[in-house]
Design an enzyme around this catalytic site. Structure first.
Site, PDB file in Angstrom:
ATOM      1  N   LEU A 133      40.630  91.701  44.485  1.00 15.49           N
ATOM      2  CA  LEU A 133      40.896  91.356  43.085  1.00 15.49           C
ATOM      3  C   LEU A 133      42.188  91.984  42.572  1.00 15.49           C
ATOM      4  CD1 LEU A 133      37.203  91.813  41.835  1.00 15.49           C
ATOM      5  CD2 LEU A 133      38.370  89.645  42.310  1.00 15.49           C
ATOM      6  N   ASP A 164      47.367  92.424  53.196  1.00 12.91           N
ATOM      7  CA  ASP A 164      47.330  92.860  54.607  1.00 12.91           C
ATOM      8  C   ASP A 164      47.054  94.356  54.690  1.00 12.91           C
ATOM      9  OD1 ASP A 164      48.033  90.245  55.324  1.00 12.91           O
ATOM     10  OD2 ASP A 164      50.151  90.692  55.032  1.00 12.91           O
ATOM     11  N   LYS A 209      42.634  94.993  40.005  1.00 11.00           N
ATOM     12  CA  LYS A 209      41.256  95.295  39.566  1.00 11.00           C
ATOM     13  C   LYS A 209      40.399  95.846  40.708  1.00 11.00           C
ATOM     14  CE  LYS A 209      40.740  92.737  35.401  1.00 11.00           C
ATOM     15  NZ  LYS A 209      41.979  91.941  35.298  1.00 11.00           N
ATOM     16  N   GLY A 210      40.942  95.884  41.943  1.00 12.04           N
ATOM     17  CA  GLY A 210      40.189  96.435  43.065  1.00 12.04           C
ATOM     18  C   GLY A 210      39.566  95.348  43.917  1.00 12.04           C
ATOM     19  N   ASN A 214      56.096  86.865  61.548  1.00 11.58           N
ATOM     20  CA  ASN A 214      57.161  86.109  60.866  1.00 11.58           C
ATOM     21  C   ASN A 214      58.340  87.003  60.534  1.00 11.58           C
ATOM     22  OD1 ASN A 214      55.465  83.841  60.617  1.00 11.58           O
ATOM     23  ND2 ASN A 214      54.691  84.520  58.627  1.00 11.58           N
ATOM     24  N   LYS A 218      56.398  99.593  46.798  1.00 13.69           N
ATOM     25  CA  LYS A 218      57.671  99.549  47.538  1.00 13.69           C
ATOM     26  C   LYS A 218      58.017  98.115  47.899  1.00 13.69           C
ATOM     27  CE  LYS A 218      57.213 104.105  49.585  1.00 13.69           C
ATOM     28  NZ  LYS A 218      56.591 104.770  50.713  1.00 13.69           N
ATOM     29  N   GLY A 222      54.665  88.587  58.394  1.00 13.70           N
ATOM     30  CA  GLY A 222      53.608  87.800  59.048  1.00 13.70           C
ATOM     31  C   GLY A 222      52.300  88.529  58.816  1.00 13.70           C
TER      32      GLY A 222
HETATM   33  O1  RIB Z   1      50.876  88.573  53.476  1.00 10.96           O
HETATM   34  C1  RIB Z   1      52.273  88.651  53.414  1.00 10.96           C
HETATM   35  C2  RIB Z   1      52.882  87.856  54.538  1.00 10.96           C
HETATM   36  O2  RIB Z   1      52.581  86.493  54.341  1.00 10.96           O
HETATM   37  C3  RIB Z   1      54.382  87.919  54.617  1.00 10.96           C
HETATM   38  O3  RIB Z   1      54.833  88.996  55.379  1.00 10.96           O
HETATM   39  C4  RIB Z   1      54.745  86.545  55.158  1.00 10.96           C
HETATM   40  O4  RIB Z   1      55.297  86.567  56.434  1.00 10.96           O
HETATM   41  C5  RIB Z   1      53.468  85.731  55.115  1.00 10.96           C
HETATM   42  O5  RIB Z   1      52.899  85.619  56.356  1.00 10.96           O
END
Ligand code: RIB
Length: 306
Positions: free
Chosen positions: A221, A252, A224-225, A10, A285, A38
């Site tokens: 979490l 992610d 909290k880890g 995305n 960041k 994304g």
């Molecule tokens: O997990 C974050 C992502 O969720 C963002 O970069 C956005 O594009 C959505 O997919």
């Protein structure tokens, strides 16, 4: 290549604001940014930055966002040979609001990601035999995820699913195909259909998912880890303390950290540490991909206290 990501790409349109607006409210924001994102692409960048050979299968539109998104993945040395440029639709976009407390809300317009079908799975099948890990999320059609997981399973490839965003009805047949599932608290609540408001309910949710056939459950979490559980083992894993300014992409980063550590042959205990470190550092960041930590930084933090 050792890690393959099959997922979304995305362009993130990010508004920074003192407070997230309530329904019907208008607020004056403080800044606007357009940055690559994304969940699929973020996880690919996370593993690539942590030194893993990473291949991507997915779609972008034939628009300027698509070109920028592809170029960004290539900058991180991700193999983009499995990405189809769809002439019929625009690239996926995400409208993101981030407030001062670092919390965010996200609306995703799938665009090309939503057109993913069997032809994309066929491109994935070409690389799966050379793959150790398949990373999946839920920003592409569920039917493609199911077929991909089934194909990976046949070949003994480790399947890691981030059930984000969690659907109202998650298909039960998918659970036994998953080696590692990594919902956050809200996603886990949607899967198990009860609130996760204390340690007991977190453990109970993990058990529900294990009993559905998942091998390893990791519930993220936030600060909290995480909570980790298998049929024979379970523990809470603390996070590191950081000053969070933007939580976009932290989940992610967590998944990328776990996959990268396991791909390097580290223990699951160490991988959980890498996941929590990568997730926490990403919140320090702005944006998603630009905020993901590199290998040296994660290694440095993981040596503290180990
Ligand atoms: O997990 C974050 C992502 O969720 C963002 O970069 C956005 O594009 C959505 O997919």
């Amino acid at each position: 290549m050792s890690i393959v990501v099959f997922g979304s790409i995305n362009m993130d349109m990010i508004a920074q604001t003192p407070n997230l607006p309530q329904p019907g409210e208008t607020v004056i924001g403080s800044n606007f940014m357009t940055l690559p994102g994304g969940k699929g692409a973020n996880q690919a960048v996370a593993t690539a930055k942590l030194g893993c050979s990473t291949y991507f299968v997915g779609r972008v539109g034939s628009d300027s966002f698509g070109k920028d998104l592809l170029r960004t993945l290539e900058t991180f040395k991700i193999n983009t040979g499995g990405i189809f440029i769809d002439p019929k639709i625009s690239s996926g976009v995400a409208m993101i609001s981030v407030e001062k407390s670092a919390e965010n809300t996200i609306i995703v317009i799938p665009g090309a990601n939503g057109n993913i079908d069997e032809s994309d799975v066929n491109r994935l099948k070409l690389v799966l035999p050379k793959t150790s890990f398949l990373l999946l999320q839920l920003e592409i059609p569920l039917i493609a995820i199911e077929t991909a997981a089934r194909e990976a399973k046949k070949l003994g490839v480790t399947v890691m699913l981030d059930p984000a965003p969690a659907p109202d009805n998650f298909p039960n047949c998918l659970y036994p195909l998953i080696d590692i599932i990594t919902p956050n608290r809200t996603e886990a609540e949607k899967l198990v259909k009860f609130p996760l408001n204390n340690d007991h309910s977190i453990k109970k949710a993990a058990n529900v998912l294990l009993n559905q056939g998942v091998k390893n459950v990791i519930i993220k979490l936030g600060e909290k880890g995480a909570f980790y559980a298998t049929q024979t083992d379970q523990c809470f894993v603390p996070s590191i303390t950081v000053k969070a300014i933007d939580t976009v992409g932290a989940g992610d980063a967590f998944n990328g950290g776990i996959a990268a550590a396991l791909d390097r042959g580290l223990s699951l205990k160490k991988a959980l540490k890498w996941g929590t470190i990568a997730g926490a550092l990403t919140t320090t960041k702005e944006g998603a991909q630009a905020a993901l930590p590199d290998l040296a930084t994660v290694q440095q933090f993981s040596e503290v206290g180990s």
